[in-house]
Design a protein around this motif. Structure first.
Motif, PDB file in Angstrom:
ATOM      1  N   LYS A  70       0.878  -1.179   0.000  1.00 41.04           N
ATOM      2  CA  LYS A  70       0.000   0.000   0.000  1.00 41.04           C
ATOM      3  C   LYS A  70       0.907   1.219   0.000  1.00 41.04           C
ATOM      4  O   LYS A  70       1.759   1.365   0.887  1.00 41.04           O
ATOM      5  N   ASP A  71       0.749   2.068  -0.986  1.00 42.80           N
ATOM      6  CA  ASP A  71       1.571   3.281  -1.096  1.00 42.80           C
ATOM      7  C   ASP A  71       3.062   2.956  -0.978  1.00 42.80           C
ATOM      8  O   ASP A  71       3.789   3.599  -0.223  1.00 42.80           O
ATOM      9  N   GLU A  72       3.484   1.938  -1.689  1.00 35.65           N
ATOM     10  CA  GLU A  72       4.890   1.502  -1.746  1.00 35.65           C
ATOM     11  C   GLU A  72       5.420   0.936  -0.429  1.00 35.65           C
ATOM     12  O   GLU A  72       6.620   0.726  -0.286  1.00 35.65           O
ATOM     13  N   THR A  73       4.539   0.678   0.543  1.00 36.43           N
ATOM     14  CA  THR A  73       4.941   0.083   1.812  1.00 36.43           C
ATOM     15  C   THR A  73       4.415  -1.341   1.881  1.00 36.43           C
ATOM     16  O   THR A  73       3.225  -1.581   1.635  1.00 36.43           O
ATOM     17  N   VAL A  74       5.279  -2.282   2.225  1.00 36.36           N
ATOM     18  CA  VAL A  74       4.860  -3.679   2.370  1.00 36.36           C
ATOM     19  C   VAL A  74       4.003  -3.783   3.627  1.00 36.36           C
ATOM     20  O   VAL A  74       4.442  -3.444   4.722  1.00 36.36           O
ATOM     21  N   VAL A  75       2.761  -4.252   3.447  1.00 33.66           N
ATOM     22  CA  VAL A  75       1.833  -4.384   4.569  1.00 33.66           C
ATOM     23  C   VAL A  75       1.441  -5.835   4.824  1.00 33.66           C
ATOM     24  O   VAL A  75       0.690  -6.123   5.756  1.00 33.66           O
ATOM     25  N   GLY A  76       1.953  -6.744   4.011  1.00 32.13           N
ATOM     26  CA  GLY A  76       1.670  -8.155   4.196  1.00 32.13           C
ATOM     27  C   GLY A  76       2.494  -8.989   3.247  1.00 32.13           C
ATOM     28  O   GLY A  76       3.081  -8.469   2.291  1.00 32.13           O
ATOM     29  N   PHE A  77       2.545 -10.279   3.536  1.00 32.36           N
ATOM     30  CA  PHE A  77       3.289 -11.183   2.658  1.00 32.36           C
ATOM     31  C   PHE A  77       2.825 -12.617   2.838  1.00 32.36           C
ATOM     32  O   PHE A  77       2.198 -12.975   3.833  1.00 32.36           O
ATOM     33  N   VAL A  78       3.130 -13.419   1.839  1.00 35.89           N
ATOM     34  CA  VAL A  78       2.955 -14.861   1.901  1.00 35.89           C
ATOM     35  C   VAL A  78       4.183 -15.498   1.256  1.00 35.89           C
ATOM     36  O   VAL A  78       4.690 -14.996   0.249  1.00 35.89           O
ATOM     37  N   ARG A  79       4.680 -16.554   1.900  1.00 33.25           N
ATOM     38  CA  ARG A  79       5.799 -17.321   1.349  1.00 33.25           C
ATOM     39  C   ARG A  79       5.379 -18.777   1.356  1.00 33.25           C
ATOM     40  O   ARG A  79       4.942 -19.310   2.366  1.00 33.25           O
TER      41      ARG A  79
END
Length: 151
Positions: A70-79
């Motif tokens: 969101k707005d170039e900020t990582v707010v979540g991930f999945v690996r």
């Protein structure tokens, strides 16, 4: 699979996923790693700080490996790890606590599903996250959870 092929595959999958407003999902890159470490640490996952080299290697060797931005900020991930047909194992899924309840985790899981529509998703969950997965159709299996996708 090279980076361009992965990006194309994710773009195709995202055509089928409903993304929360203002959120983009894309393959991770090494510039995202410090944000991934911060989100992991916030969850109490010690690999982020105690084994950062191993954690980076794990991300480099995993697929799907996606971030929600969101707005170039990582707010979540999945690996995850997959054989591409039968099983996709989610090793890590996290969403910034301030961004939860907006559909980001759901969108990350849906993207994985649409990348590998014939694969079931297996994962281990903390007690705190169990309701999130069960609300998305996962069922408890012994000490783990599984959701099979049927078309």
């Amino acid at each position: 699979m090279d980076i361009q092929m992965r990006q194309n595959k994710v773009l195709e999958a995202l055509l089928q996923v409903i993304l929360p407003e203002g959120i983009a999902i894309r393959p991770w890159n090494e510039a995202d790693f410090s944000a991934i470490q911060q989100l992991s640490s916030a969850e109490g996952w010690t690999s982020a700080t105690q084994r950062p080299d191993d954690m980076l290697l794990a991300w480099q060797q995993s697929w799907p490996a996606l971030v929600a931005v969101k707005d170039e900020t990582v707010v979540g991930f999945v690996r995850g790890l997959t054989d591409g047909a039968i099983t996709l194992y989610v090793a890590d899924l996290a969403v910034d606590a301030r961004m939860r309840g907006k559909g980001i985790g759901h969108a990350l899981l849906d993207t994985c599903h649409f990348l590998y529509p014939t694969a079931r998703i297996d994962l281990l969950s903390t007690e705190n996250a169990r309701a999130f997965y069960q609300a998305r159709g996962f069922r408890i299996l012994s000490n783990g959870m599984r959701k099979s996708y049927v078309q």
